[in-house]
Scaffold this motif. Structure first.
Motif, PDB file in Angstrom:
ATOM      1  N   VAL A   1       0.847  -1.181   0.000  1.00  0.00           N
ATOM      2  CA  VAL A   1       0.000   0.000   0.000  1.00  0.00           C
ATOM      3  C   VAL A   1       0.883   1.231   0.000  1.00  0.00           C
ATOM      4  O   VAL A   1       1.783   1.358   0.834  1.00  0.00           O
ATOM      5  CB  VAL A   1      -0.929   0.003   1.227  1.00  0.00           C
ATOM      6  N   VAL A   2       0.630   2.125  -0.930  1.00  0.00           N
ATOM      7  CA  VAL A   2       1.452   3.327  -1.033  1.00  0.00           C
ATOM      8  C   VAL A   2       0.617   4.550  -0.684  1.00  0.00           C
ATOM      9  O   VAL A   2      -0.581   4.606  -0.959  1.00  0.00           O
ATOM     10  CB  VAL A   2       2.062   3.471  -2.436  1.00  0.00           C
ATOM     11  N   SER A   3       1.265   5.525  -0.083  1.00  0.00           N
ATOM     12  CA  SER A   3       0.606   6.795   0.210  1.00  0.00           C
ATOM     13  C   SER A   3       1.605   7.911  -0.018  1.00  0.00           C
ATOM     14  O   SER A   3       2.809   7.744   0.172  1.00  0.00           O
ATOM     15  CB  SER A   3       0.087   6.823   1.650  1.00  0.00           C
ATOM     16  N   GLY A   4       1.089   9.033  -0.475  1.00  0.00           N
ATOM     17  CA  GLY A   4       1.958  10.181  -0.720  1.00  0.00           C
ATOM     18  C   GLY A   4       2.555  10.226  -2.109  1.00  0.00           C
ATOM     19  O   GLY A   4       3.260  11.175  -2.457  1.00  0.00           O
ATOM     20  N   ILE A   5       2.310   9.194  -2.900  1.00  0.00           N
ATOM     21  CA  ILE A   5       2.782   9.167  -4.273  1.00  0.00           C
ATOM     22  C   ILE A   5       1.701   8.548  -5.143  1.00  0.00           C
ATOM     23  O   ILE A   5       0.791   7.885  -4.637  1.00  0.00           O
ATOM     24  CB  ILE A   5       4.081   8.347  -4.445  1.00  0.00           C
ATOM     25  N   SER A   6       1.827   8.760  -6.436  1.00  0.00           N
ATOM     26  CA  SER A   6       0.863   8.198  -7.371  1.00  0.00           C
ATOM     27  C   SER A   6       1.492   7.050  -8.141  1.00  0.00           C
ATOM     28  O   SER A   6       2.606   7.169  -8.656  1.00  0.00           O
ATOM     29  CB  SER A   6       0.404   9.276  -8.358  1.00  0.00           C
ATOM     30  N   LEU A   7       0.756   5.958  -8.212  1.00  0.00           N
ATOM     31  CA  LEU A   7       1.255   4.817  -8.980  1.00  0.00           C
ATOM     32  C   LEU A   7       1.249   5.108 -10.483  1.00  0.00           C
ATOM     33  O   LEU A   7       1.791   4.331 -11.260  1.00  0.00           O
ATOM     34  CB  LEU A   7       0.439   3.571  -8.668  1.00  0.00           C
ATOM     35  N   GLU A   8       0.618   6.211 -10.867  1.00  0.00           N
ATOM     36  CA  GLU A   8       0.638   6.586 -12.285  1.00  0.00           C
ATOM     37  C   GLU A   8       1.973   7.202 -12.684  1.00  0.00           C
ATOM     38  O   GLU A   8       2.324   7.233 -13.863  1.00  0.00           O
ATOM     39  CB  GLU A   8      -0.483   7.587 -12.566  1.00  0.00           C
ATOM     40  N   THR A   9       2.701   7.713 -11.703  1.00  0.00           N
ATOM     41  CA  THR A   9       3.945   8.413 -12.023  1.00  0.00           C
ATOM     42  C   THR A   9       5.175   7.827 -11.354  1.00  0.00           C
ATOM     43  O   THR A   9       6.287   8.286 -11.595  1.00  0.00           O
ATOM     44  CB  THR A   9       3.845   9.887 -11.612  1.00  0.00           C
ATOM     45  N   GLU A  10       4.996   6.836 -10.506  1.00  0.00           N
ATOM     46  CA  GLU A  10       6.130   6.245  -9.817  1.00  0.00           C
ATOM     47  C   GLU A  10       6.230   4.766 -10.148  1.00  0.00           C
ATOM     48  O   GLU A  10       5.231   4.098 -10.384  1.00  0.00           O
ATOM     49  CB  GLU A  10       5.985   6.386  -8.296  1.00  0.00           C
ATOM     50  N   ALA A  11       7.430   4.282 -10.132  1.00  0.00           N
ATOM     51  CA  ALA A  11       7.667   2.860 -10.269  1.00  0.00           C
ATOM     52  C   ALA A  11       7.831   2.257  -8.877  1.00  0.00           C
ATOM     53  O   ALA A  11       8.464   2.852  -8.003  1.00  0.00           O
ATOM     54  CB  ALA A  11       8.929   2.602 -11.093  1.00  0.00           C
ATOM     55  N   ILE A  12       7.237   1.107  -8.685  1.00  0.00           N
ATOM     56  CA  ILE A  12       7.362   0.396  -7.419  1.00  0.00           C
ATOM     57  C   ILE A  12       8.006  -0.954  -7.685  1.00  0.00           C
ATOM     58  O   ILE A  12       7.493  -1.745  -8.493  1.00  0.00           O
ATOM     59  CB  ILE A  12       5.995   0.190  -6.743  1.00  0.00           C
ATOM     60  N   GLY A  13       9.104  -1.183  -7.036  1.00  0.00           N
ATOM     61  CA  GLY A  13       9.814  -2.440  -7.218  1.00  0.00           C
ATOM     62  C   GLY A  13       9.637  -3.369  -6.029  1.00  0.00           C
ATOM     63  O   GLY A  13       9.405  -2.910  -4.911  1.00  0.00           O
ATOM     64  N   TRP A  14       9.729  -4.646  -6.292  1.00  0.00           N
ATOM     65  CA  TRP A  14       9.738  -5.652  -5.227  1.00  0.00           C
ATOM     66  C   TRP A  14      11.160  -6.189  -5.100  1.00  0.00           C
ATOM     67  O   TRP A  14      11.806  -6.528  -6.094  1.00  0.00           O
ATOM     68  CB  TRP A  14       8.777  -6.794  -5.533  1.00  0.00           C
ATOM     69  N   TYR A  15      11.602  -6.254  -3.854  1.00  0.00           N
ATOM     70  CA  TYR A  15      12.922  -6.772  -3.525  1.00  0.00           C
ATOM     71  C   TYR A  15      12.757  -7.842  -2.456  1.00  0.00           C
ATOM     72  O   TYR A  15      11.767  -7.875  -1.737  1.00  0.00           O
ATOM     73  CB  TYR A  15      13.814  -5.661  -2.960  1.00  0.00           C
ATOM     74  N   ARG A  16      13.772  -8.643  -2.330  1.00  0.00           N
ATOM     75  CA  ARG A  16      13.760  -9.601  -1.236  1.00  0.00           C
ATOM     76  C   ARG A  16      15.186  -9.836  -0.752  1.00  0.00           C
ATOM     77  O   ARG A  16      16.149  -9.625  -1.506  1.00  0.00           O
ATOM     78  CB  ARG A  16      13.132 -10.925  -1.667  1.00  0.00           C
ATOM     79  N   GLN A  17      15.283 -10.248   0.474  1.00  0.00           N
ATOM     80  CA  GLN A  17      16.597 -10.548   1.033  1.00  0.00           C
ATOM     81  C   GLN A  17      16.482 -11.721   1.976  1.00  0.00           C
ATOM     82  O   GLN A  17      15.717 -11.675   2.954  1.00  0.00           O
ATOM     83  CB  GLN A  17      17.192  -9.343   1.752  1.00  0.00           C
ATOM     84  N   ALA A  18      17.231 -12.754   1.665  1.00  0.00           N
ATOM     85  CA  ALA A  18      17.300 -13.930   2.524  1.00  0.00           C
ATOM     86  C   ALA A  18      18.501 -13.785   3.456  1.00  0.00           C
ATOM     87  O   ALA A  18      19.458 -13.076   3.126  1.00  0.00           O
ATOM     88  CB  ALA A  18      17.438 -15.190   1.673  1.00  0.00           C
ATOM     89  N   PRO A  19      18.476 -14.448   4.588  1.00  0.00           N
ATOM     90  CA  PRO A  19      19.611 -14.365   5.521  1.00  0.00           C
ATOM     91  C   PRO A  19      20.917 -14.746   4.841  1.00  0.00           C
ATOM     92  O   PRO A  19      21.007 -15.780   4.172  1.00  0.00           O
ATOM     93  CB  PRO A  19      19.234 -15.374   6.608  1.00  0.00           C
ATOM     94  N   GLY A  20      21.909 -13.893   4.986  1.00  0.00           N
ATOM     95  CA  GLY A  20      23.211 -14.179   4.419  1.00  0.00           C
ATOM     96  C   GLY A  20      23.317 -13.979   2.919  1.00  0.00           C
ATOM     97  O   GLY A  20      24.361 -14.264   2.322  1.00  0.00           O
ATOM     98  N   GLU A  21      22.247 -13.493   2.299  1.00  0.00           N
ATOM     99  CA  GLU A  21      22.243 -13.321   0.847  1.00  0.00           C
ATOM    100  C   GLU A  21      22.201 -11.846   0.472  1.00  0.00           C
ATOM    101  O   GLU A  21      21.811 -10.992   1.280  1.00  0.00           O
ATOM    102  CB  GLU A  21      21.025 -14.026   0.233  1.00  0.00           C
ATOM    103  N   GLU A  22      22.556 -11.581  -0.764  1.00  0.00           N
ATOM    104  CA  GLU A  22      22.447 -10.227  -1.285  1.00  0.00           C
ATOM    105  C   GLU A  22      20.975  -9.885  -1.507  1.00  0.00           C
ATOM    106  O   GLU A  22      20.151 -10.744  -1.801  1.00  0.00           O
ATOM    107  CB  GLU A  22      23.179 -10.128  -2.631  1.00  0.00           C
ATOM    108  N   ARG A  23      20.677  -8.628  -1.387  1.00  0.00           N
ATOM    109  CA  ARG A  23      19.327  -8.175  -1.691  1.00  0.00           C
ATOM    110  C   ARG A  23      19.083  -8.317  -3.189  1.00  0.00           C
ATOM    111  O   ARG A  23      19.959  -8.028  -3.998  1.00  0.00           O
ATOM    112  CB  ARG A  23      19.193  -6.714  -1.273  1.00  0.00           C
ATOM    113  N   GLU A  24      17.898  -8.757  -3.546  1.00  0.00           N
ATOM    114  CA  GLU A  24      17.562  -9.008  -4.954  1.00  0.00           C
ATOM    115  C   GLU A  24      16.298  -8.268  -5.347  1.00  0.00           C
ATOM    116  O   GLU A  24      15.257  -8.435  -4.724  1.00  0.00           O
ATOM    117  CB  GLU A  24      17.349 -10.520  -5.175  1.00  0.00           C
ATOM    118  N   GLY A  25      16.398  -7.451  -6.359  1.00  0.00           N
ATOM    119  CA  GLY A  25      15.214  -6.845  -6.957  1.00  0.00           C
ATOM    120  C   GLY A  25      14.727  -7.756  -8.054  1.00  0.00           C
ATOM    121  O   GLY A  25      15.520  -8.261  -8.852  1.00  0.00           O
TER     122      GLY A  25
END
Length: 125
Positions: free
Chosen positions: A22-46
């Motif tokens: 859920v986003v607030s303060g920005i518009s999804l029409e003009t912003e990109a939203i990325g999903w990232y994840r990070q497992a223990p001991g691993e690099e963050r991955e987009g």
């Protein structure tokens, strides 16, 4: 500007889960939203991106064909299917997209770098 991811939990291998951002303060029409994840001991991955426009967003091999992104007015959804133990991680939504894929590096950033609180996804039998 706030982003809040939710919907994580415990799921067995092969199962499905949908995360919400859920986003607030920005518009999804003009912003990109990325999903990232990070497992223990691993690099963050987009690995996924929601953005306006017809440009196809690439996926890394790790989630290709299993994860999809959709959105409505103020929420970005991440549908995850055929989950595997290696999908276990804390998942975040972020106001930028960075995806390393087989064809190179995909990057969409309009100047903001806001991270929401993560949500834990655990895939285990």
């Amino acid at each position: 500007v706030q982003l809040q991811a939710s919907g994580g939990g415990f799921v067995q291998p092969g199962g499905s889960l949908t995360l919400s951002c859920v986003v607030s303060g920005i518009s999804l029409e003009t912003e990109a939203i990325g999903w990232y994840r990070q497992a223990p001991g691993e690099e963050r991955e987009g690995f996924a991106c929601s953005r306006t426009g017809d440009e196809e967003v690439p996926s890394p091999d790790s989630v290709e064909g299993r994860f999809t992104v959709s959105r409505d007015e103020n929420t970005v959804y991440l549908q995850m299917h055929n989950l595997k133990p290696e999908d276990t991680a804390v998942y975040y939504c972020v106001s930028r997209c960075e995806i390393m894929h087989s064809g190179g590096f995909y990057n969409v950033w309009y100047g903001m770098n806001v991270w929401g609180k993560g949500t834990q996804v655990t895939v285990s039998s």
